[in-house]
Design a protein around this motif. Sequence first.
Motif, PDB file in Angstrom:
ATOM      1  N   LYS A   1      -7.091  -1.395   0.382  1.00  0.00           N
ATOM      2  CA  LYS A   1      -6.509  -1.572   1.708  1.00  0.00           C
ATOM      3  C   LYS A   1      -7.507  -2.233   2.647  1.00  0.00           C
ATOM      4  O   LYS A   1      -7.183  -3.157   3.367  1.00  0.00           O
ATOM      5  CB  LYS A   1      -6.077  -0.233   2.302  1.00  0.00           C
ATOM      6  CG  LYS A   1      -5.578  -0.326   3.742  1.00  0.00           C
ATOM      7  CD  LYS A   1      -5.362   1.026   4.355  1.00  0.00           C
ATOM      8  CE  LYS A   1      -6.619   1.684   4.798  1.00  0.00           C
ATOM      9  NZ  LYS A   1      -7.278   1.231   5.975  1.00  0.00           N
ATOM     10  N   SER A   2      -8.742  -1.766   2.592  1.00  0.00           N
ATOM     11  CA  SER A   2      -9.735  -2.298   3.514  1.00  0.00           C
ATOM     12  C   SER A   2     -10.352  -3.589   3.000  1.00  0.00           C
ATOM     13  O   SER A   2     -11.104  -4.237   3.699  1.00  0.00           O
ATOM     14  CB  SER A   2     -10.836  -1.259   3.740  1.00  0.00           C
ATOM     15  OG  SER A   2     -11.534  -1.023   2.536  1.00  0.00           O
TER      16      SER A   2
ATOM     17  N   ALA B   1      -7.345   3.100  -0.997  1.00  0.00           N
ATOM     18  CA  ALA B   1      -8.020   2.931   0.295  1.00  0.00           C
ATOM     19  C   ALA B   1      -9.006   1.768   0.235  1.00  0.00           C
ATOM     20  O   ALA B   1      -9.110   0.990   1.189  1.00  0.00           O
ATOM     21  CB  ALA B   1      -8.733   4.220   0.688  1.00  0.00           C
TER      22      ALA B   1
ATOM     23  N   ILE C   1       0.836  -1.202   0.000  1.00  0.00           N
ATOM     24  CA  ILE C   1       0.000   0.000   0.000  1.00  0.00           C
ATOM     25  C   ILE C   1       0.870   1.251   0.000  1.00  0.00           C
ATOM     26  O   ILE C   1       0.594   2.212  -0.738  1.00  0.00           O
ATOM     27  CB  ILE C   1      -0.974  -0.013   1.197  1.00  0.00           C
ATOM     28  CG1 ILE C   1      -2.024  -1.109   0.991  1.00  0.00           C
ATOM     29  CG2 ILE C   1      -1.634   1.349   1.392  1.00  0.00           C
ATOM     30  CD1 ILE C   1      -2.844  -1.430   2.221  1.00  0.00           C
TER      31      ILE C   1
ATOM     32  N   ILE D   1      -6.490   7.806  -4.905  1.00  0.00           N
ATOM     33  CA  ILE D   1      -6.297   7.554  -3.470  1.00  0.00           C
ATOM     34  C   ILE D   1      -7.432   6.675  -2.938  1.00  0.00           C
ATOM     35  O   ILE D   1      -7.195   5.736  -2.178  1.00  0.00           O
ATOM     36  CB  ILE D   1      -6.221   8.877  -2.676  1.00  0.00           C
ATOM     37  CG1 ILE D   1      -5.029   9.725  -3.141  1.00  0.00           C
ATOM     38  CG2 ILE D   1      -6.166   8.611  -1.172  1.00  0.00           C
ATOM     39  CD1 ILE D   1      -3.666   9.131  -2.878  1.00  0.00           C
ATOM     40  N   PHE D   2      -8.676   6.957  -3.350  1.00  0.00           N
ATOM     41  CA  PHE D   2      -9.809   6.132  -2.916  1.00  0.00           C
ATOM     42  C   PHE D   2      -9.650   4.691  -3.382  1.00  0.00           C
ATOM     43  O   PHE D   2     -10.017   3.760  -2.671  1.00  0.00           O
ATOM     44  CB  PHE D   2     -11.133   6.695  -3.431  1.00  0.00           C
ATOM     45  CG  PHE D   2     -11.646   7.872  -2.639  1.00  0.00           C
ATOM     46  CD1 PHE D   2     -11.380   8.019  -1.291  1.00  0.00           C
ATOM     47  CD2 PHE D   2     -12.420   8.839  -3.256  1.00  0.00           C
ATOM     48  CE1 PHE D   2     -11.851   9.100  -0.559  1.00  0.00           C
ATOM     49  CE2 PHE D   2     -12.905   9.927  -2.540  1.00  0.00           C
ATOM     50  CZ  PHE D   2     -12.623  10.049  -1.187  1.00  0.00           C
TER      51      PHE D   2
ATOM     52  N   LEU E   1       0.871   4.180  -2.789  1.00  0.00           N
ATOM     53  CA  LEU E   1       0.693   5.597  -2.450  1.00  0.00           C
ATOM     54  C   LEU E   1       1.827   6.447  -3.010  1.00  0.00           C
ATOM     55  O   LEU E   1       1.589   7.534  -3.542  1.00  0.00           O
ATOM     56  CB  LEU E   1       0.592   5.778  -0.933  1.00  0.00           C
ATOM     57  CG  LEU E   1      -0.741   5.408  -0.295  1.00  0.00           C
ATOM     58  CD1 LEU E   1      -0.619   5.392   1.223  1.00  0.00           C
ATOM     59  CD2 LEU E   1      -1.825   6.376  -0.740  1.00  0.00           C
TER      60      LEU E   1
END
Length: 185
Positions: free
Chosen positions: A158-159, A155, A118, A151-152, A122
Amino acid sequence: MDQPRGQIVAGRMPPQNVEAEQAVLGSILLKADTFGKVLEILKPEDFYKDGHKLIFEVMIDLFEKNEPQDVLTVSNLLRDTNRLEEAGGATYLATLTSIVPVTSNISSYAKIIREKSILRKLIEVNTDIAARCYEEQNDIDILVDQAEQAIFDIAGKKSGQNFTPIKSIVPKPLQQSNSCTRERS
């Protein structure tokens, strides 16, 4: 062996933990029933080293065929596809099993790999955004929207959540009644 993926930015190596990658792969080779735990956390592209990514892809292939993911089957499939040397060779595969501190910690090792992945994503996205900021922009709102979306996307990965459009979740009769209500108002 293989060259690591990612680029050195400002004289710094991208975030990575090769030891965690080796521990995950070695744990799977020693105890294949741990593979399910790892699949919930990692994807092949999360691995920093290309050889490790390749080994993990082969493990997925074997898993999907309901075959064991041990040193013999992994090296055999790599050999059959002429990718054994690209993955580091048979000796390297055997070495992975001796690197593992404790196979029961595989989820923790996988999370380390995921976090580093991640961070690399980024850095990549932010480097791209910074480069685009130096270019002439016809519509700054488009650039901001694209940067926000990038970025979303990270994210969301990531989740582990992939967002589903609401219309694919809400039953059609409800959608139609809502559209009728909107038409009347």
